[in-house]
Design a protein around this motif. Structure first.
Motif, PDB file in Angstrom:
ATOM      1  N   ALA A 760     -52.303 -35.009 -60.449  1.00 16.09           N
ATOM      2  CA  ALA A 760     -52.616 -34.878 -59.030  1.00 16.09           C
ATOM      3  C   ALA A 760     -53.598 -33.739 -58.801  1.00 16.09           C
ATOM      4  O   ALA A 760     -54.588 -33.889 -58.082  1.00 16.09           O
ATOM      5  CB  ALA A 760     -51.335 -34.655 -58.221  1.00 16.09           C
ATOM      6  N   TRP A 761     -53.356 -32.590 -59.439  1.00 11.39           N
ATOM      7  CA  TRP A 761     -54.227 -31.437 -59.211  1.00 11.39           C
ATOM      8  C   TRP A 761     -55.630 -31.664 -59.778  1.00 11.39           C
ATOM      9  O   TRP A 761     -56.591 -31.035 -59.339  1.00 11.39           O
ATOM     10  CB  TRP A 761     -53.618 -30.176 -59.823  1.00 11.39           C
ATOM     11  CG  TRP A 761     -52.432 -29.670 -59.078  1.00 11.39           C
ATOM     12  CD1 TRP A 761     -51.173 -29.533 -59.535  1.00 11.39           C
ATOM     13  CD2 TRP A 761     -52.391 -29.255 -57.708  1.00 11.39           C
ATOM     14  NE1 TRP A 761     -50.335 -29.074 -58.559  1.00 11.39           N
ATOM     15  CE2 TRP A 761     -51.063 -28.886 -57.412  1.00 11.39           C
ATOM     16  CE3 TRP A 761     -53.345 -29.172 -56.692  1.00 11.39           C
ATOM     17  CZ2 TRP A 761     -50.656 -28.429 -56.178  1.00 11.39           C
ATOM     18  CZ3 TRP A 761     -52.950 -28.721 -55.448  1.00 11.39           C
ATOM     19  CH2 TRP A 761     -51.625 -28.357 -55.199  1.00 11.39           C
ATOM     20  N   ARG A 762     -55.749 -32.558 -60.782  1.00 12.03           N
ATOM     21  CA  ARG A 762     -57.089 -32.880 -61.293  1.00 12.03           C
ATOM     22  C   ARG A 762     -57.938 -33.588 -60.249  1.00 12.03           C
ATOM     23  O   ARG A 762     -59.168 -33.545 -60.298  1.00 12.03           O
ATOM     24  CB  ARG A 762     -56.970 -33.806 -62.510  1.00 12.03           C
ATOM     25  CG  ARG A 762     -56.700 -33.120 -63.818  1.00 12.03           C
ATOM     26  CD  ARG A 762     -56.357 -34.132 -64.901  1.00 12.03           C
ATOM     27  NE  ARG A 762     -57.297 -35.247 -64.932  1.00 12.03           N
ATOM     28  CZ  ARG A 762     -58.450 -35.238 -65.600  1.00 12.03           C
ATOM     29  NH1 ARG A 762     -58.815 -34.156 -66.248  1.00 12.03           N
ATOM     30  NH2 ARG A 762     -59.239 -36.294 -65.613  1.00 12.03           N
ATOM     31  N   LEU A 770     -51.872 -26.417 -51.858  1.00 12.83           N
ATOM     32  CA  LEU A 770     -51.612 -25.226 -52.654  1.00 12.83           C
ATOM     33  C   LEU A 770     -52.612 -25.149 -53.809  1.00 12.83           C
ATOM     34  O   LEU A 770     -52.866 -26.141 -54.483  1.00 12.83           O
ATOM     35  CB  LEU A 770     -50.185 -25.266 -53.197  1.00 12.83           C
ATOM     36  CG  LEU A 770     -49.686 -24.020 -53.912  1.00 12.83           C
ATOM     37  CD1 LEU A 770     -49.690 -22.830 -52.983  1.00 12.83           C
ATOM     38  CD2 LEU A 770     -48.282 -24.265 -54.450  1.00 12.83           C
ATOM     39  N   LYS A 771     -53.194 -23.998 -54.003  1.00 17.69           N
ATOM     40  CA  LYS A 771     -54.235 -23.832 -55.011  1.00 17.69           C
ATOM     41  C   LYS A 771     -53.614 -23.488 -56.363  1.00 17.69           C
ATOM     42  O   LYS A 771     -52.840 -22.541 -56.487  1.00 17.69           O
ATOM     43  CB  LYS A 771     -55.194 -22.727 -54.585  1.00 17.69           C
ATOM     44  CG  LYS A 771     -56.364 -22.539 -55.546  1.00 17.69           C
ATOM     45  CD  LYS A 771     -57.298 -21.450 -55.034  1.00 17.69           C
ATOM     46  CE  LYS A 771     -58.462 -21.233 -55.988  1.00 17.69           C
ATOM     47  NZ  LYS A 771     -59.360 -20.154 -55.514  1.00 17.69           N
ATOM     48  N   ILE A 772     -53.963 -24.287 -57.374  1.00 17.65           N
ATOM     49  CA  ILE A 772     -53.471 -24.012 -58.719  1.00 17.65           C
ATOM     50  C   ILE A 772     -54.424 -23.057 -59.431  1.00 17.65           C
ATOM     51  O   ILE A 772     -55.648 -23.170 -59.295  1.00 17.65           O
ATOM     52  CB  ILE A 772     -53.286 -25.330 -59.512  1.00 17.65           C
ATOM     53  CG1 ILE A 772     -52.527 -25.060 -60.813  1.00 17.65           C
ATOM     54  CG2 ILE A 772     -54.613 -26.015 -59.763  1.00 17.65           C
ATOM     55  CD1 ILE A 772     -52.030 -26.308 -61.493  1.00 17.65           C
ATOM     56  N   TYR A 791     -49.639 -21.000 -59.721  1.00 13.57           N
ATOM     57  CA  TYR A 791     -50.255 -21.238 -58.416  1.00 13.57           C
ATOM     58  C   TYR A 791     -50.616 -19.914 -57.739  1.00 13.57           C
ATOM     59  O   TYR A 791     -50.067 -18.846 -58.060  1.00 13.57           O
ATOM     60  CB  TYR A 791     -49.284 -21.984 -57.493  1.00 13.57           C
ATOM     61  CG  TYR A 791     -48.894 -23.352 -57.974  1.00 13.57           C
ATOM     62  CD1 TYR A 791     -49.710 -24.446 -57.739  1.00 13.57           C
ATOM     63  CD2 TYR A 791     -47.690 -23.553 -58.645  1.00 13.57           C
ATOM     64  CE1 TYR A 791     -49.351 -25.706 -58.167  1.00 13.57           C
ATOM     65  CE2 TYR A 791     -47.326 -24.814 -59.080  1.00 13.57           C
ATOM     66  CZ  TYR A 791     -48.157 -25.886 -58.837  1.00 13.57           C
ATOM     67  OH  TYR A 791     -47.808 -27.131 -59.261  1.00 13.57           O
ATOM     68  N   GLU A 792     -51.489 -20.045 -56.775  1.00 10.63           N
ATOM     69  CA  GLU A 792     -51.766 -18.908 -55.897  1.00 10.63           C
ATOM     70  C   GLU A 792     -50.484 -18.561 -55.143  1.00 10.63           C
ATOM     71  O   GLU A 792     -49.770 -19.433 -54.661  1.00 10.63           O
ATOM     72  CB  GLU A 792     -52.867 -19.296 -54.914  1.00 10.63           C
ATOM     73  CG  GLU A 792     -53.326 -18.172 -54.009  1.00 10.63           C
ATOM     74  CD  GLU A 792     -54.448 -18.595 -53.079  1.00 10.63           C
ATOM     75  OE1 GLU A 792     -55.096 -17.723 -52.503  1.00 10.63           O
ATOM     76  OE2 GLU A 792     -54.659 -19.819 -52.928  1.00 10.63           O
ATOM     77  N   PHE A 793     -50.173 -17.279 -55.079  1.00 10.80           N
ATOM     78  CA  PHE A 793     -48.938 -16.837 -54.422  1.00 10.80           C
ATOM     79  C   PHE A 793     -49.089 -16.878 -52.902  1.00 10.80           C
ATOM     80  O   PHE A 793     -50.102 -16.433 -52.352  1.00 10.80           O
ATOM     81  CB  PHE A 793     -48.596 -15.414 -54.869  1.00 10.80           C
ATOM     82  CG  PHE A 793     -47.332 -14.884 -54.271  1.00 10.80           C
ATOM     83  CD1 PHE A 793     -46.100 -15.407 -54.608  1.00 10.80           C
ATOM     84  CD2 PHE A 793     -47.376 -13.843 -53.351  1.00 10.80           C
ATOM     85  CE1 PHE A 793     -44.931 -14.909 -54.059  1.00 10.80           C
ATOM     86  CE2 PHE A 793     -46.222 -13.333 -52.796  1.00 10.80           C
ATOM     87  CZ  PHE A 793     -44.994 -13.875 -53.149  1.00 10.80           C
ATOM     88  N   MET A 794     -48.100 -17.428 -52.247  1.00 13.94           N
ATOM     89  CA  MET A 794     -48.097 -17.528 -50.786  1.00 13.94           C
ATOM     90  C   MET A 794     -47.157 -16.457 -50.210  1.00 13.94           C
ATOM     91  O   MET A 794     -45.921 -16.603 -50.271  1.00 13.94           O
ATOM     92  CB  MET A 794     -47.624 -18.913 -50.345  1.00 13.94           C
ATOM     93  CG  MET A 794     -48.541 -20.056 -50.750  1.00 13.94           C
ATOM     94  SD  MET A 794     -50.056 -20.118 -49.752  1.00 13.94           S
ATOM     95  CE  MET A 794     -51.266 -19.636 -50.978  1.00 13.94           C
ATOM     96  N   VAL A 856     -51.580 -19.922 -42.641  1.00 15.65           N
ATOM     97  CA  VAL A 856     -52.148 -21.259 -42.857  1.00 15.65           C
ATOM     98  C   VAL A 856     -51.237 -21.991 -43.829  1.00 15.65           C
ATOM     99  O   VAL A 856     -50.807 -21.434 -44.842  1.00 15.65           O
ATOM    100  CB  VAL A 856     -53.577 -21.171 -43.420  1.00 15.65           C
ATOM    101  CG1 VAL A 856     -54.101 -22.556 -43.772  1.00 15.65           C
ATOM    102  CG2 VAL A 856     -54.494 -20.506 -42.413  1.00 15.65           C
ATOM    103  N   ALA A 857     -50.939 -23.260 -43.520  1.00 12.29           N
ATOM    104  CA  ALA A 857     -49.994 -24.032 -44.328  1.00 12.29           C
ATOM    105  C   ALA A 857     -50.686 -24.675 -45.524  1.00 12.29           C
ATOM    106  O   ALA A 857     -51.827 -25.150 -45.425  1.00 12.29           O
ATOM    107  CB  ALA A 857     -49.329 -25.101 -43.469  1.00 12.29           C
ATOM    108  N   HIS A 858     -49.977 -24.682 -46.649  1.00 14.40           N
ATOM    109  CA  HIS A 858     -50.469 -25.309 -47.883  1.00 14.40           C
ATOM    110  C   HIS A 858     -49.363 -26.206 -48.431  1.00 14.40           C
ATOM    111  O   HIS A 858     -48.238 -25.750 -48.662  1.00 14.40           O
ATOM    112  CB  HIS A 858     -50.823 -24.249 -48.927  1.00 14.40           C
ATOM    113  CG  HIS A 858     -51.879 -23.282 -48.472  1.00 14.40           C
ATOM    114  ND1 HIS A 858     -53.191 -23.362 -48.878  1.00 14.40           N
ATOM    115  CD2 HIS A 858     -51.819 -22.235 -47.616  1.00 14.40           C
ATOM    116  CE1 HIS A 858     -53.887 -22.395 -48.309  1.00 14.40           C
ATOM    117  NE2 HIS A 858     -53.074 -21.689 -47.532  1.00 14.40           N
ATOM    118  N   VAL A 859     -49.676 -27.472 -48.645  1.00 12.41           N
ATOM    119  CA  VAL A 859     -48.717 -28.422 -49.203  1.00 12.41           C
ATOM    120  C   VAL A 859     -48.691 -28.259 -50.716  1.00 12.41           C
ATOM    121  O   VAL A 859     -49.742 -28.235 -51.369  1.00 12.41           O
ATOM    122  CB  VAL A 859     -49.099 -29.868 -48.837  1.00 12.41           C
ATOM    123  CG1 VAL A 859     -48.125 -30.851 -49.472  1.00 12.41           C
ATOM    124  CG2 VAL A 859     -49.108 -30.046 -47.326  1.00 12.41           C
TER     125      VAL A 859
END
Length: 1005
Positions: A760-762, A770-772, A791-794, A856-859
């Motif tokens: 999926a992230w590819r 959400l940023k990997i 992942y980037e920490f939220m 800001v929301a990240h799925v």
């Protein structure tokens, strides 16, 4: 016997309080002028009342002291003869505390009114001693417990209001003894046990309001005994069955509401002949069937008719010409197409006599036919006209311009053709105009520029041609314009680009626009989204575009732009998406693109860029950018497989390099042999990974072990079925926190979840996903398989934490909640409609929605994701599909995962975010669900289901009304997304537009 005990107790109680009172009088040297000793009892009872008050913000009780006679205290009225308290009235004073049981000693009390305060605790049963009491107002407080049974001893009670509290239990049978009761208002509590049949014995009843209680059961036929009844409100009470015919014999009935229940059956054909005094008929949100009875035409006093969201069918034959006082008609979401009919809209002719009509909502009624010219004869008071999502065809009558009072016009998703009439420009109060998804052709009329109050204009997906009218520059309040997917040509008018109000979106893609981007675009400093893709625009990019500093999305792909990317664009540091693909850009890739921290997707493909590809910022993540089709690029990430950049030095430098190769070649050969042998040794102990997972293999197990302090419990921030998530710091990441998701490979399905998430992230990149950062597929120090995603920490955690964690000292406000929902909807729209391969998330819920520092929301969490059209992660009917409460019902029946299943999960997520209630809450049983809970509250009672922490209404009536309209609109989105039938669910792209519209409305308030 109990009565005798009560008398004895009351006698000694009064004696003791009398003595106590005399002592106080003696000690304070104050006098209470009385005709006898009994009013000392009143004095002490009032002091006891005051002693139970913990908060008195307006200091209304400061006058309650021995300096004044209690008959002169605020909120107190006394009888002239005996100087006994007859009225205790302290409405809306902000009082907090409990209600003293000694109020029951005010034996001359006729009225007790404590509405709109914050009294807590139970209602004292001592109120049953007030035999003279006629009016009791305890509504809009926080009373809990049950309705005291001995209120039945208040034999003179006429009005009982207990609404908007937290009262539980059932209506006590003793209530049937209140033979003089005319008003029983108990709405918005937690009463159960159904509406009891014994209430029919109270034949004096005139007003019965029990709305928003989880009663359950059916409506008893004995309600037909209330011959004096004028108001009957039982909406949102979880009622089943049909409406008893005896109710339709209550000829004095004025207001009749049973909205938001589960009522079935049809309405009697003679309803309009029986209820001739009816002014308010509200039956929306049930399962009623059959035709809408034509006899409703005879309810000549009718003002409001809300029958929407039912299963009514057949041709609409109500003669509205007889309903001269009607102001609101809502029939949407029914099937009102007449069998064999080719023109369902003839009823419009009968509306011309309804001179006070304000709202006419007929969306999704399956109407087929042309819109008659008589539409222009409707009331000049008409503000809202909704005819969208029908099958209306033909041209739009020019008479539409006669509706000068319109503020909202929705004709979208029909089959209108021909030109948009120029008379549309007469609607000068219009704020929202939607004509999208039709077959309109010809030019956009210049007269649209007369709509100076217009906020949103949707004309997309038509066949409009010609130039964009420069007159749009006169729409000084326009904040969103969507003209994409038409045949428009010519240049972008600079007048349009000089609108500072244009802050939300400007969508001009998929047209035939030409010329360059005017320098006037610098005026759009607050614009968030600009889409000019797939036109015939050319020239260089104006440096003025760099002044649009609020842009978060910029699409310029599919044009004929050329030259270099101007350095002035470096000021667009807030961009999340930049797509300039399929153009003729040249030169080197600017270094500033790699410095933008917010950039999540960059598409430079199919241009003529040259030179080195950076490896920092967005360029460090191969899935976050594309440079395909640029044949003169070199270096960059290894996964790009680009050629090495050529040496720029002189020829004499080749010899030392050649010598260096000769020297290190044997060493390099030995290293390669060792690596080969090591890989061969591990091959049998490690599963081969897909290309997706190989791409993520960037950090070692040891690095992650160090980053998390040995995967310590102190760094554990979350757990799931397949993984644990830790907070950590990678040495290479400038001391920035990351979130490390470690797979529990011993759990069945974990490996498959890892592959699904990698794949999926590819394929995805979006500002609301959400940023990997990287991944790890290795072995731990014991030789066991180890897989993790970084992942980037939220920093603001998950939406679940904000809604349900007691650790949160602050709560999300309404705007924050809707912004989050808009972000999630944008992410879903991207996954479903804007990816090369449609992706189904499969597990949308609050714990998978994470919030960054700016809220800001990240799925996140794509462990159950499915890429449609691929062989990866094909779910079987026995596989895990989502989470209980959020997964759509069809998954439980073995259906495959689909994007429309994600929409269901989003609908439940929305309702949870707005109401604050989990879909698995204990209150949802016996057929009641979160969907039904919200469905039953629509319109009349929606404010009652909103999370208390979400909103504090402003006190002005106008603002409160507008906010409530927004709340109704957003709850409707959640309800329409979470219906059981997949084809009837709302499209996610429509959800995005509706949420943005609601945000715009709230920001205006």
């Amino acid at each position: 016997m109990k009565s005798l005990q009560a008398i004895i107790f009351s006698f000694f109680s009064r004696i003791s309080f009398l003595c106590y009172g005399l002592a106080i009088i003696c000690l304070t040297s104050a006098t209470v002028s009385t005709s006898n000793g009994s009013n000392v009892t009143d004095y002490l009872a009032l002091l006891s009342f005051k002693s139970k008050i913990t908060q008195d913000p307006y200091q209304v009780l400061t006058s309650w002291n021995h300096s004044f006679h209690f008959c002169d205290w605020s909120g107190i009225s006394c009888g002239k003869r005996h100087k006994r308290v007859t009225v205790l009235w302290l409405d809306s004073q902000g009082l907090e505390g409990s209600l003293s049981p000694h109020v029951g000693n005010l034996s001359f009390l006729r009225m007790l009114s404590l509405s709109n305060n914050s009294f807590q605790g139970t209602i004292p049963h001592e109120l049953g001693h007030l035999s003279r009491l006629r009016i009791l107002y305890l509504d809009e407080n926080k009373f809990s417990g049950i309705i005291p049974t001995n209120l039945s001893s208040c034999s003179n009670l006429e009005v009982l209001w207990l609404a908007h509290n937290k009262i539980v239990g059932s209506i006590p049978k003793e209530m049937s003894l209140l033979s003089k009761l005319t008003d029983l208002v108990i709405n918005n509590n937690k009463l159960t046990g159904g509406i009891p049949s014994f209430l029919g014995n109270v034949t004096s009843m005139e007003v019965f309001s029990a709305t928003r209680n989880p009663f359950g059961g059916s409506i008893p036929d004995t309600m037909g005994h209330w011959k004096s009844l004028t108001e009957f409100h039982s909406g949102g009470c979880n009622l089943y069955g049909s409406i008893p015919h005896s109710i339709f014999n209550l000829s004095l009935l004025v207001n009749f509401s049973l909205a938001g229940n589960h009522l079935t059956g049809s309405l009697p054909s003679e309803i309009g002949n029986q209820l001739l005094n009816l002014e308010f008929l509200q039956l929306w949100g049930n399962e009623l069937t059959g035709v809408l009875p034509p006899s409703i035409s005879n309810c000549s006093k009718l003002g409001l008719l809300e029958m929407d969201n039912n299963n009514f069918s057949g041709k609409l034959t109500i003669d509205f010409s007889k309903l001269r006082d009607i102001y609101s008609i809502s029939l949407h979401n029914n099937n009102l197409h007449g069998p064999g009919e080719v023109d369902d809209m003839r009823f419009i002719d009968s509306l011309k006599n309804c001179t006070g009509l304000v709202d006419l909502v007929l969306v999704s009624c399956n109407f087929i036919g042309v819109l008659p010219i008589s539409i222009g004869n409707l009331s000049d008071q008409l503000q809202l006209l909704g005819l969208g999502d029908n099958q209306l065809f033909g041209s739009l009558p020019s008479s539409i311009g006669n509706l000068a009072g319109l503020t909202y016009l929705d004709l979208g998703s029909n089959r209108f053709k021909g030109k948009i009439p120029t008379t549309i420009g007469k609607l000068q109060k219009l704020q929202y105009l939607n004509l999208n998804n039709n077959l309109f052709s010809g030019p956009i009329p210049d007269t649209i520029g007369n709509l100076s109050l217009l906020n949103k204009l949707y004309l997309y997906s038509n066949k409009l041609e010609g130039h964009i009218p420069s007159s749009l520059g006169n729409c000084k309040q326009l904040n969103g314009l969507s003209l994409f997917d038409n045949r428009l040509s010519g240049k972008i008018p600079k007048q349009l680009l000089q609108l500072p109000s244009l802050t939300n979106f400007l969508q001009l893609s998929y047209n035939n626009l030409s010329g360059s981007i005017p320098s006037a675009i610098k005026s759009l400093k607050m614009l968030s989204g600009l889409d000019l893709s797939y036109n015939n625009l050319s020239g260089t990019i104006t440096s003025s575009l760099g002044e649009c500093i609020s842009l978060t999305e910029l699409y310029l792909s599919g044009n004929r732009f050329e030259g270099i990317i101007p350095s002035s664009l470096s000021s667009l540091g807030g961009l999340g998406v930049l797509d300039i693909s399929v153009n003729n850009f040249s030169g080197r890739i600017p270094q500033f693109l790699g410095k933008w921290k917010s950039l999540e997707y960059l598409n430079l493909s199919f241009n003529d860029f040259e030179g080195e590809v950076p490896v920092v910022g967005v360029f460090a993540n191969a899935s976050a950018f594309s440079v395909r089709g640029n044949n003169r690029l070199c270096d960059g990430l290894v996964t790009l497989e680009l050629p090495k950049c050529k040496e720029t030095g002189s020829k004499n430098k080749r010899f030392p390099f050649f010598i260096l190769v000769i020297v290190i070649a044997p060493t390099l050969l030995i290293v390669l042999c060792c690596v080969y042998l090591l890989c061969k040794k591990k091959r049998n102990s490690q599963q081969s990974q897909s290309s997706g997972s190989e791409w993520f293999m960037k950090v070692s197990y040891g690095q992650l072990l160090k980053a998390t302090d040995g995967f310590s419990v102190a760094n554990l921030i979350g757990e799931g079925a397949f993984s644990c998530v830790y907070k950590g710091i990678l040495d290479s990441d400038d001391d920035k926190f990351v979130a490390i998701k470690v797979l529990r490979l011993q759990n069945r399905g974990a490996h498959k979840s890892f592959l699904a998430e990698c794949e999926a992230w590819r394929n995805i990149r979006h500002r609301n996903l959400l940023k990997i950062v990287t991944s790890c597929s290795s072995v731990d120090f014991q030789g066991n398989d180890f897989k993790a995603l970084v992942y980037e920490f939220m920093p603001n955690g998950s939406v679940h934490d904000w809604l349900h964690s007691s650790a949160k000292t602050s709560k999300l406000n309404l705007l924050q909640r809707i912004n989050i929902l808009r972000d999630v909807a944008n992410a879903l729209d991207y996954l479903h409609n804007r990816c090369q391969t449609t992706i189904v998330h499969g597990d949308l819920k609050p714990s998978n929605i994470l919030l960054d520092a700016d809220m800001v929301a990240h799925v996140g969490d794509f462990g159950l994701a499915r890429l449609l059209g691929t062989n990866l992660n094909q779910n079987s009917s026995t596989g895990v599909k989502g989470t209980i409460g959020y997964a759509p019902p069809e998954y439980g029946l073995g259906s495959e995962m689909t994007s429309i299943g994600d929409v269901y999960s989003f609908g439940i997520l929305l309702l949870e975010v707005i109401t604050g209630k989990k879909p698995t809450d204990d209150m949802f049983n016996d057929g009641l669900s979160l969907h039904k809970f919200a469905y039953m509250a629509l319109q009349d009672h929606v404010i009652d289901v909103i999370d208390d922490d979400a909103i504090v209404l402003q006190r002005t009536e106008a603002n409160a009304k507008k906010v409530e309209e927004c709340l109704v609109a957003i709850i409707k989105i959640g309800v329409l997304c979470s219906v059981d039938s997949p084809p009837q669910r709302m499209k996610i792209e429509i959800v995005v537009n509706e949420l943005q519209r609601i945000l715009d409305m709230l920001q205006i308030i």
